[in-house]
Design a protein around this motif. Structure first.
Motif, PDB file in Angstrom:
ATOM      1  N   ARG A 271       0.836  -1.201   0.000  1.00 30.43           N
ATOM      2  CA  ARG A 271       0.000   0.000   0.000  1.00 30.43           C
ATOM      3  C   ARG A 271       0.869   1.248   0.000  1.00 30.43           C
ATOM      4  O   ARG A 271       0.592   2.220  -0.725  1.00 30.43           O
ATOM      5  CB  ARG A 271      -0.917  -0.015   1.234  1.00 30.43           C
ATOM      6  N   LEU A 275       1.068   4.392  -2.848  1.00 34.01           N
ATOM      7  CA  LEU A 275       0.927   5.801  -2.499  1.00 34.01           C
ATOM      8  C   LEU A 275       2.154   6.609  -2.939  1.00 34.01           C
ATOM      9  O   LEU A 275       2.032   7.733  -3.438  1.00 34.01           O
ATOM     10  CB  LEU A 275       0.717   5.946  -0.992  1.00 34.01           C
ATOM     11  N   ASP A 278       2.197   7.278  -6.587  1.00 33.56           N
ATOM     12  CA  ASP A 278       1.251   8.338  -6.946  1.00 33.56           C
ATOM     13  C   ASP A 278       1.740   9.721  -6.529  1.00 33.56           C
ATOM     14  O   ASP A 278       1.047  10.710  -6.743  1.00 33.56           O
ATOM     15  CB  ASP A 278      -0.113   8.072  -6.296  1.00 33.56           C
ATOM     16  N   ALA A 280       2.750  10.804  -3.304  1.00 32.06           N
ATOM     17  CA  ALA A 280       2.432  11.300  -1.965  1.00 32.06           C
ATOM     18  C   ALA A 280       3.633  12.044  -1.386  1.00 32.06           C
ATOM     19  O   ALA A 280       4.754  11.544  -1.398  1.00 32.06           O
ATOM     20  CB  ALA A 280       2.045  10.137  -1.057  1.00 32.06           C
ATOM     21  N   VAL A 286       1.568   8.808   4.394  1.00 37.57           N
ATOM     22  CA  VAL A 286       1.701   7.458   3.844  1.00 37.57           C
ATOM     23  C   VAL A 286       1.672   6.428   4.963  1.00 37.57           C
ATOM     24  O   VAL A 286       1.003   5.396   4.873  1.00 37.57           O
ATOM     25  CB  VAL A 286       2.997   7.329   3.019  1.00 37.57           C
ATOM     26  N   ALA A 289      -1.911   6.094   6.295  1.00 40.13           N
ATOM     27  CA  ALA A 289      -2.816   5.439   5.359  1.00 40.13           C
ATOM     28  C   ALA A 289      -2.518   3.953   5.222  1.00 40.13           C
ATOM     29  O   ALA A 289      -3.422   3.143   4.981  1.00 40.13           O
ATOM     30  CB  ALA A 289      -2.729   6.119   3.987  1.00 40.13           C
TER      31      ALA A 289
END
Length: 321
Positions: A271, A275, A278, A280, A286, A289
């Motif tokens: 995960r 992130l 993308d 982050a 991070v 999340a």
């Protein structure tokens, strides 16, 4: 103008086509950006000047030059044919002699079998396609096989993991020769989203996870993936599975092949990777999340499983964007 570097690419019958073409494309694109940098010759023990690759296509090759000339880089491509050729004394002897005439010697995928057979990996750390690491280590116990990295450099010998990892290795060679800017520009031309560091793991940790056989544990696995930022302790998971902690931990490890803690950390790192890819900006965000208790816990887990820091991983995507 930088010196012209001669690259000999060895291809034998049954070679994996991308093991040959991937690195060649990297060197050719570098030539387009910095003209006259590389001269590339594909050589091999073919009949009538050609070999048959593992996909059935023919490839033109020059005869193995005798004696091997002085050259900058020897690239030994892999594939099923390379593993077979490791039992051919003539080819192995040529590689041993050619390596002594090269500034650096490299292998792609199972081309490492040929380097090992030639004695070039004795006492060295090396890698190959993850599916063949165990057999290579058994056959050549004097080689320190590391099954995880994309590529390994030990002195003037470089070895890479399977197939597309040859592109990563070739980009690293270009970076050594011409600098990071040229290597990144080549990566962009090849639409490689970012230049992966050699220490990065060969494959996503989530790919090694198996599904539990009993429906209740399979359902729990699916639930975990959507609730990574929640309490996923053994106690909490056991309660959700309606099992005692001991029974749950034993059943989970037997059916999934990992402890619950390792499984959860693997998915949380995946995960975090998504992130970071993308873009982050905040490691704090991070970490939250992905379910890590702090950025420092994220850093340790990420480096342990991916081989690079979260910041370095994110930066490579940013530069390639």
């Amino acid at each position: 103008m930088p010196p012209i570097r001669r690259v000999l690419v060895l291809a034998v019958d049954g070679v994996q086509s991308l093991d040959v073409m991937g690195p060649i494309e990297v060197f050719c694109d570098a030539n387009d950006l910095v003209p006259g940098t590389y001269r590339i010759d594909v050589v091999g023990p073919g009949r009538d000047g050609q070999i048959t690759m593992s996909n059935g296509l023919k490839l033109g090759v020059d005869p193995l030059p005798e004696p091997p000339p002085r050259h900058d880089t020897l690239v030994v491509a892999g594939g099923e044919g390379a593993r077979r050729a490791s039992d051919d004394p003539a080819i192995v002897d040529w590689i041993a002699r050619a390596s002594r005439r090269a500034r650096r010697t490299t292998s792609i995928c199972t081309g490492s079998y040929l380097l090992a057979a030639a004695g070039l990996l004795n006492g060295r750390r090396a890698t190959t396609h993850w599916n063949y690491c165990t057999v290579l280590a058994q056959r050549y116990p004097e080689v320190d096989i590391d099954p995880d990295p994309l590529f390994v450099r030990d002195g003037d010998v470089w070895t890479s993991a399977g197939i597309t990892a040859g592109i990563d290795l070739a980009l690293a060679l270009v970076e050594e020769d011409l600098g990071a800017d040229v290597a990144l520009a080549v990566a962009r031309l090849l639409v490689v989203f970012f230049k992966r560091p050699g220490g990065q793991s060969q494959f996503s940790g989530a790919l090694s996870v198996q599904q539990a056989s009993r429906p209740a544990l399979r359902e729990l696995q699916a639930w975990i993936g959507g609730h990574l930022d929640e309490d996923l302790s053994v106690a909490a998971l056991a309660d959700r599975a309606q099992l005692s902690e001991r029974s749950f931990a034993r059943a989970f490890r037997a059916e999934v092949g990992q402890t619950p803690a390792v499984y959860v950390e693997t998915l949380r790192v995946e995960r975090a990777r998504a992130l970071l890819e993308d873009g982050a900006q905040s490691l704090d965000a991070v970490a939250r999340a992905a379910g890590f208790s702090s950025p420092e816990v994220l850093r340790r887990a990420f480096h342990r499983r991916v081989g690079v820091s979260p910041a370095a991983y994110r930066e490579r995507f940013r530069l390639a964007a």
